[in-house]
Structures are given as structure tokens and as C-alpha cells.
Design a protein around this motif. Structure first.
Motif, PDB file in Angstrom:
ATOM      1  N   GLU A 186       0.835  -1.209   0.000  1.00 30.54           N
ATOM      2  CA  GLU A 186       0.000   0.000   0.000  1.00 30.54           C
ATOM      3  C   GLU A 186       0.867   1.256   0.000  1.00 30.54           C
ATOM      4  N   ILE A 187       1.943   1.240   0.788  1.00 33.01           N
ATOM      5  CA  ILE A 187       2.860   2.380   0.813  1.00 33.01           C
ATOM      6  C   ILE A 187       3.502   2.572  -0.563  1.00 33.01           C
ATOM      7  N   SER A 188       3.951   1.489  -1.166  1.00 34.11           N
ATOM      8  CA  SER A 188       4.596   1.578  -2.479  1.00 34.11           C
ATOM      9  C   SER A 188       3.648   2.150  -3.522  1.00 34.11           C
ATOM     10  N   GLU A 189       2.383   1.736  -3.452  1.00 40.35           N
ATOM     11  CA  GLU A 189       1.391   2.240  -4.404  1.00 40.35           C
ATOM     12  C   GLU A 189       1.188   3.741  -4.223  1.00 40.35           C
ATOM     13  N   GLN A 190       1.139   4.196  -2.967  1.00 44.69           N
ATOM     14  CA  GLN A 190       0.960   5.619  -2.685  1.00 44.69           C
ATOM     15  C   GLN A 190       2.169   6.437  -3.158  1.00 44.69           C
ATOM     16  N   LEU A 191       3.373   5.925  -2.890  1.00 49.49           N
ATOM     17  CA  LEU A 191       4.581   6.644  -3.299  1.00 49.49           C
ATOM     18  C   LEU A 191       4.692   6.700  -4.818  1.00 49.49           C
ATOM     19  N   ALA A 192       4.334   5.596  -5.488  1.00 44.87           N
ATOM     20  CA  ALA A 192       4.394   5.589  -6.946  1.00 44.87           C
ATOM     21  C   ALA A 192       3.416   6.595  -7.548  1.00 44.87           C
ATOM     22  N   ALA A 193       2.238   6.712  -6.953  1.00 45.49           N
ATOM     23  CA  ALA A 193       1.230   7.640  -7.475  1.00 45.49           C
ATOM     24  C   ALA A 193       1.723   9.082  -7.442  1.00 45.49           C
ATOM     25  N   LYS A 194       2.590   9.394  -6.478  1.00 44.87           N
ATOM     26  CA  LYS A 194       3.127  10.754  -6.376  1.00 44.87           C
ATOM     27  C   LYS A 194       4.093  11.091  -7.513  1.00 44.87           C
ATOM     28  N   GLU A 195       4.563  10.063  -8.236  1.00 41.76           N
ATOM     29  CA  GLU A 195       5.477  10.294  -9.352  1.00 41.76           C
ATOM     30  C   GLU A 195       4.757  10.705 -10.635  1.00 41.76           C
ATOM     31  N   VAL A 196       3.445  10.477 -10.685  1.00 41.43           N
ATOM     32  CA  VAL A 196       2.684  10.797 -11.886  1.00 41.43           C
ATOM     33  C   VAL A 196       2.731  12.301 -12.144  1.00 41.43           C
ATOM     34  N   GLY A 197       3.053  12.658 -13.380  1.00 43.91           N
ATOM     35  CA  GLY A 197       3.179  14.061 -13.767  1.00 43.91           C
ATOM     36  C   GLY A 197       4.609  14.568 -13.776  1.00 43.91           C
ATOM     37  N   CYS A 225      16.983   8.591 -21.363  1.00 48.09           N
ATOM     38  CA  CYS A 225      16.002   9.462 -22.003  1.00 48.09           C
ATOM     39  C   CYS A 225      15.157  10.123 -20.920  1.00 48.09           C
ATOM     40  N   GLN A 226      14.505  11.198 -21.298  1.00 45.77           N
ATOM     41  CA  GLN A 226      13.596  11.879 -20.394  1.00 45.77           C
ATOM     42  C   GLN A 226      12.192  11.314 -20.591  1.00 45.77           C
ATOM     43  N   VAL A 227      11.548  10.965 -19.486  1.00 43.96           N
ATOM     44  CA  VAL A 227      10.236  10.329 -19.552  1.00 43.96           C
ATOM     45  C   VAL A 227       9.270  11.074 -18.640  1.00 43.96           C
ATOM     46  N   GLN A 228       8.099  11.381 -19.180  1.00 41.91           N
ATOM     47  CA  GLN A 228       7.039  11.959 -18.352  1.00 41.91           C
ATOM     48  C   GLN A 228       6.174  10.818 -17.831  1.00 41.91           C
ATOM     49  N   ILE A 229       6.051  10.732 -16.509  1.00 44.59           N
ATOM     50  CA  ILE A 229       5.286   9.655 -15.894  1.00 44.59           C
ATOM     51  C   ILE A 229       3.796   9.965 -16.013  1.00 44.59           C
ATOM     52  N   THR A 230       3.051   9.017 -16.592  1.00 41.10           N
ATOM     53  CA  THR A 230       1.630   9.240 -16.854  1.00 41.10           C
ATOM     54  C   THR A 230       0.715   8.380 -15.980  1.00 41.10           C
ATOM     55  N   ALA A 231       1.248   7.287 -15.425  1.00 31.82           N
ATOM     56  CA  ALA A 231       0.415   6.410 -14.591  1.00 31.82           C
ATOM     57  C   ALA A 231       1.317   5.550 -13.718  1.00 31.82           C
ATOM     58  N   SER A 232       0.693   4.887 -12.751  1.00 31.89           N
ATOM     59  CA  SER A 232       1.471   4.046 -11.839  1.00 31.89           C
ATOM     60  C   SER A 232       0.595   2.939 -11.290  1.00 31.89           C
ATOM     61  N   ASP A 233       1.245   1.892 -10.786  1.00 33.52           N
ATOM     62  CA  ASP A 233       0.565   0.912  -9.959  1.00 33.52           C
ATOM     63  C   ASP A 233       1.497   0.563  -8.800  1.00 33.52           C
ATOM     64  N   GLU A 234       1.177  -0.499  -8.031  1.00 28.21           N
ATOM     65  CA  GLU A 234       2.007  -0.789  -6.855  1.00 28.21           C
ATOM     66  C   GLU A 234       3.376  -1.327  -7.225  1.00 28.21           C
ATOM     67  N   PHE A 235       3.553  -1.685  -8.505  1.00 23.58           N
ATOM     68  CA  PHE A 235       4.822  -2.274  -8.914  1.00 23.58           C
ATOM     69  C   PHE A 235       5.647  -1.361  -9.822  1.00 23.58           C
ATOM     70  N   ASP A 236       5.018  -0.729 -10.798  1.00 20.54           N
ATOM     71  CA  ASP A 236       5.768  -0.015 -11.828  1.00 20.54           C
ATOM     72  C   ASP A 236       5.186   1.340 -12.145  1.00 20.54           C
ATOM     73  N   LEU A 237       5.972   2.113 -12.907  1.00 22.80           N
ATOM     74  CA  LEU A 237       5.524   3.402 -13.436  1.00 22.80           C
ATOM     75  C   LEU A 237       5.338   3.274 -14.953  1.00 22.80           C
ATOM     76  N   TYR A 238       4.498   4.122 -15.493  1.00 23.83           N
ATOM     77  CA  TYR A 238       4.261   4.151 -16.939  1.00 23.83           C
ATOM     78  C   TYR A 238       4.483   5.574 -17.420  1.00 23.83           C
ATOM     79  N   GLY A 239       5.053   5.725 -18.590  1.00 20.05           N
ATOM     80  CA  GLY A 239       5.323   7.072 -19.066  1.00 20.05           C
ATOM     81  C   GLY A 239       5.561   7.134 -20.545  1.00 20.05           C
ATOM     82  N   LYS A 240       5.788   8.358 -21.022  1.00 18.98           N
ATOM     83  CA  LYS A 240       6.065   8.566 -22.442  1.00 18.98           C
ATOM     84  C   LYS A 240       7.373   9.330 -22.578  1.00 18.98           C
ATOM     85  N   ALA A 241       8.185   8.930 -23.550  1.00 11.43           N
ATOM     86  CA  ALA A 241       9.453   9.599 -23.786  1.00 11.43           C
ATOM     87  C   ALA A 241       9.180  10.974 -24.387  1.00 11.43           C
ATOM     88  N   ILE A 242       9.950  11.956 -23.938  1.00  9.79           N
ATOM     89  CA  ILE A 242       9.740  13.318 -24.451  1.00  9.79           C
ATOM     90  C   ILE A 242      11.084  13.886 -24.939  1.00  9.79           C
TER      91      ILE A 242
END
Length: 432
Positions: free
Chosen positions: A359-370, A415-432
Motif C-alpha cells: 500500500e505504501i509503495s502504491e501511494q509513493l508511486a502515485a506521487k510520481e505521476v506528472g 532518455c527523459q520520460v514523463q510519468i503518466t500512470a502508476s501501480d504498486e509495482f511499476d511506473l508508466y510514461g512517455k518519452a519526451i
């Protein structure tokens, strides 16, 4: 069966992997072809590099040896050799129980294999390795052994006392690895903060990492396997001030209850642990902390475990692993304590602790979005490129998934990546 081919199978930790890479380089310099971790070894010779740390690792090592012993009996391989931690500790027993193995080597005499094959160590390749990792990162072992004698741990019984490698030898290896294309270094030891103590009584880990960071071509340095007692404060200044030293620290804390810490012989108290973490986060803002915790140690009560749960909720570790205690032959705990926590209680505590951390990991990952972050691209997998930020070590930490259709990315490049989503395990993003 492929003649003149040697299959190397590495089990256990990255420190074992480095040993495998060293012997592979020497074997290749002597004219052999080497493969690593093949699911179906086809070489005439197979070498198993074993782990003997905990019961699950020992079981995996023994099962692997038995499978290959059967392959030898069936004529699918010609010779079988075993090296590493398990055979360092249980060589005589293994020789009796699995005599199909042509020879057992320990943790430190494995290069004798060259002589036994009628070959010799090639001086020109001394210190060089056949990298089994992707070519842009490598593990860098700076010491062997451990002078800590935690009650549960068999490592000092296997590897002996802490022995630091000479600093110039390490730096020379770093330069060679950079020339081979390595950009990222995972610095490993049983206890890396102890580096240098055996040489002149002083800790030189901060100096070593600082000098590594000054080598051109070193992009990332990440530190693994530290110990909290007498932690060298100057190392934090290096992590804080050197831009290519990742703000990341892997430091196993094991528990928080004073009762259990004392029984574990950790020489570090609950209050010291809380203060230590506060100081880490204050000195190096934004640092990623990875830790390992243990449940079910002999004498652990419900109250001890509840303290541990509350500690995890307070600390909010960015990365955390946990495991249940298993009794290891010859350790202080095995000799002095009854393994009195039932297996089902160990498992339920482990499950609960990891659920809290998830649960903590999921919360911390969500803060990376954006956020826009620097990512090392490790590989392409299906429809995604897969990479890591400086907050993630290979193989054990969360990754960043980047859609492959958007842009062509180079493996082993940043590369530079903008984080667009997250879950408890990984981050998702797009290269910019």
C-alpha cells in the motif's frame, strides 16, 4: 553435447554473479565457449555456482546439482563441477551425497578449475569479466566477507572476515568496464561501509565512491548492502553532492523491536534506528531507501511484530523486502535459541507486513505521476521499452514502462520520460 562449451549456472546473489563472470573470462581466454544460465545446458562441461545463504537457496542449489548429476549419468553432459558458497560450507557432505560431481570448489579456490582442465590463468585478463548483465550496467564487488556476527547469519561462517579489495584495483576495473560500455555501477559487498577497515583501521568507502564518481563515463553509482552501526557520515555527503552517485541506499535493518534487535546481536537500538532514518532523509533530501526486514525470529512476540508494522508505516520505505527466519547451521541463533515461532505464524506475519508495504509503495508511486524523470532504457519487451530511474536497481526494483510505438529509443541510453500512470509495482510514461 557441444564440445569445448562450458555452461555456467549462477545461483544466489550478485556477488556470486561477479565470480561467475571472472571465471568465464578466464575460460574464454583459454579457448572455451561459455554460456550463462542456460535453461538447457548443452556444453560438455557444466559449472554450478551455488548459494548457501538460507534454506530456500540451499535447496535450489542442491536440486540444480542433482538435475545435472542425472544429466551426466544419462550422457547429456561430460563433466560437472560445483563452486560457491554451498560447497564452501558443505563440501565434504556434498562429496558423499552427490559423488557424480567431478570436483567441488569453495568460494575462493574456484580458479583451480583452470588447472584441473589443463589450463592456466591468463594474466592479461586478470580482473576482467565476461559481463552477463546488459552491457550498460555491471555489479562491482569491493570486498569479501563480513566482520559482523548477526545471530541469524551464516555468511561470516562461509566467507570469513571482511577483506577489502585494493582501491586502485577497483578503480582500474571501473575504467576498464567504462571502456567496455558500462555506464552504471551497482557497488556491492557484504557490508560496504566497512570498506578499508581491514587495511588501515579507517573507513574509506566515501573516498572510493568519490573517486569512482570522478571517472569520466561513470553515469550512475548505486550502493548496496550497508549496515547502520557507525555508518560513515562522509558517505552521505558524497551521495548528496556527487550528481552521478544515485540518491539511493540499500541498508538492511532487519527489525525494530529492541527485544529482537538485541537477540539478533545487531548492536543498534530502536531509537537509534528512528534517528538514523530521520538523519538520512534530512541529509540527503529525496533519497530512496531500500531495506530488508525479518519476521519470525526466535522469541518474536505479537507485540514485537506490531512494533515492526508501525515502524514500516512510519518509515515509508521506497523499497522494502522481507523474509521469514530460517535456522542456519552453526549460527548463534541456531546454537542458542529455539526456533519457536510456528511456520504458519511466520507466514501470516510476512504476508501482513508485505501488504502494508504494498500500500505504501502504491501511494509513493502515485506521487510520481506528472513528473519528468531521467530513465535508463534496459530492454524492449513486447510493446514496451523497459527502463529505470536512479531510484531503482536492476532486477529487484520497480521499472518504468514506455510504449514502444511512440518513439524509437536506444537500449542502454538515457532518455527523459514523463510519468503518466502508476501501480504498486511499476511506473508508466512517455518519452519526451
Amino acid at each position: 553435447m557441444i564440445r569445448n562449451q562450458i555452461d555456467i549456472i549462477s545461483l544466489g546473489c550478485s556477488k556470486n554473479l561477479v565470480d561467475s563472470e571472472l571465471i568465464m573470462k578466464q575460460l574464454e581466454a583459454n579457448g572455451y565457449t561459455c554460456t550463462h544460465d542456460s535453461s538447457q545446458p548443452q556444453g560438455e562441461i557444466v559449472v554450478v555456482n551455488t548459494c548457501g545463504f538460507i534454506s530456500d537457496a540451499k535447496e535450489e542449489s542442491i536440486n540444480t546439482i542433482l538435475e545435472l548429476a542425472q544429466a551426466k549419468e544419462e550422457g547429456r553432459i561430460a563433466r560437472l563441477y560445483v563452486m560457491g558458497c554451498l560447497s564452501q560450507r558443505y563440501r565434504e557432505e556434498l562429496q558423499k551425497e552427490i559423488p557424480q560431481v567431478d570436483k567441488y570448489y569453495g568460494k575462493f579456490d574456484y580458479k583451480q578449475l583452470l588447472t584441473d582442465l589443463g589450463k592456466a590463468e591468463v594474466a592479461a585478463c586478470a580482473g576482467q569479466r565476461h559481463l552477463t548483465t546488459p552491457p550498460h550496467y555491471a555489479y562491482l564487488k569491493i570486498a569479501e566477507g563480513c566482520d559482523r556476527h548477526c545471530a541469524y547469519c551464516a555468511i561470516p561462517l562461509i566467507t570469513g572476515n571482511h577483506v577489502s579489495r585494493p582501491m586502485e584495483e577497483i578503480l582500474s576495473e571501473v575504467r576498464w568496464l567504462v571502456s567496455e560500455g558500462v555506464k552504471e555501477f551497482q557497488v556491492i559487498a557484504q557490508e560496504l561501509t566497512y570498506y578499508g577497515i581491514d587495511i588501515d583501521g579507517k573507513r574509506h568507502i566515501a573516498e572510493l565512491i568519490s573517486r569512482m564518481a570522478d571517472i569520466e563515463g561513470v553515469e550512475w553509482i548505486r550502493l548496496h548492502y550497508a549496515y547502520p552501526t557507525q555508518f560513515p557520515k562522509d558517505l552521505l555527503e558524497v551521495i548528496k553532492n556527487k550528481p552521478n552517485v544515485c540518491k539511493y541506499l540499500d541498508i538492511a535493518l532487519q527489525h525494530i523491536s529492541d527485544n529482537i534487535l538485541q537477540r539478533m546481536r545487531r548492536n543498534f537500538s530502536k531509537s537509534e534506528t528512528y534517528q538514523f532514518i530521520e538523519n538520512l532523509r534530512k541529509t540527503v533530501p529525496g533519497i530512496t531507501l531500500r531495506t530488508t526486514l525479518m519476521v519470525g525470529f526466535p522469541g518474536e512476540t505479537d507485540d514485537d511484530f506490531e512494533e515492526l508494522v508501525e515502524f514500516v508505516k512510519w518509515a515509508r520505505f521506497e523499497r522494502m523486502g522481507a523474509f521469514a527466519y530460517s535456522e542456519e547451521d552453526g549460527t548463534y541463533a541456531a546454537l542458542h535459541y529455539a526456533d519457536d515461532v510456528p511456520d504458519d505464524v511466520k507466514q501470516s506475519r510476512l504476508d501482513r507486513l508485505m501488504a502494508v508495504q504494498q500500500e505504501i509503495s502504491e501511494q509513493l508511486a502515485a506521487k510520481e505521476v506528472g513528473k519528468t524523470v531521467r530513465v535508463m532504457v534496459d530492454r524492449k519487451e513486447g510493446d514496451f521499452y523497459v527502463g529505470r530511474t536512479e531510484s531503482s536497481s536492476p532486477e529487484v526494483d520497480p521499472e518504468v514502462l514506455i510504449p514502444a510505438g511512440d518513439k524509437t529509443l536506444d537500449i542502454g541510453a538515457f532518455c527523459q520520460v514523463q510519468i503518466t500512470a502508476s501501480d504498486e509495482f511499476d511506473l508508466y510514461g512517455k518519452a519526451i
